[in-house]
Design a protein around this motif. Structure first.
Motif, mmCIF file in Angstrom:
data_model
loop_
_atom_site.group_PDB
_atom_site.id
_atom_site.type_symbol
_atom_site.label_atom_id
_atom_site.label_comp_id
_atom_site.label_asym_id
_atom_site.label_seq_id
_atom_site.Cartn_x
_atom_site.Cartn_y
_atom_site.Cartn_z
ATOM 1 N N ASP A 76 34.643 39.653 38.113
ATOM 2 C CA ASP A 76 35.591 39.811 39.215
ATOM 3 C C ASP A 76 35.138 40.895 40.196
ATOM 4 N N ALA A 77 34.604 41.988 39.660
ATOM 5 C CA ALA A 77 34.080 43.058 40.524
ATOM 6 C C ALA A 77 32.879 42.547 41.311
ATOM 7 N N LYS A 126 34.072 40.422 44.247
ATOM 8 C CA LYS A 126 34.595 41.290 45.306
ATOM 9 C C LYS A 126 33.463 41.969 46.069
ATOM 10 N N GLU A 171 31.992 39.642 48.739
ATOM 11 C CA GLU A 171 32.907 39.044 49.717
ATOM 12 C C GLU A 171 32.470 39.343 51.125
#
Length: 102
Positions: A95-96, A99, A102
């Motif tokens: 998930d990190a 991000k 992005e």
């Protein structure tokens, strides 16, 4: 899950150098059934600091613009030598990592 679970070990990553020809890159991609190669410095092929990436899309652009198969990767992709690449550590969770990019 950590990014390391998705990563290919560096010694298994397919690489080329700026002096590799377009033809050599195409042959390697077709032979190994991959869509990109990591570009590594000419003077440090074992370096773990890639200087760029060449993709099938890049090679299609070469074809469309009539660039010879004997042209070198470094000649067709000069922007890869001036920009720094974004990278992430293997111990970051998924998930990190999403991000980060992005």
């Amino acid at each position: 899950m950590l990014v390391s679970g998705f990563m290919v070990p560096y010694d298994k990553v397919l690489k080329c150098t700026p002096s590799s020809t377009i033809k050599e890159v195409i042959e390697k991609m077709v032979e190994r059934k991959v869509s990109s190669l990591v570009i590594v410095p000419e003077d440090d092929v074992d370096s773990k600091k890639p200087s760029g990436i060449v993709t099938k899309t890049d090679l299609c652009q070469c074809y469309l613009h009539g660039i010879s198969l004997t042209a070198q990767v470094g000649d067709i992709m000069p922007w890869t030598w001036t920009k720094s690449l974004e990278a992430i550590k293997a111990n970051v969770d998924r998930d990190a990592a999403a991000k980060f990019f992005e």
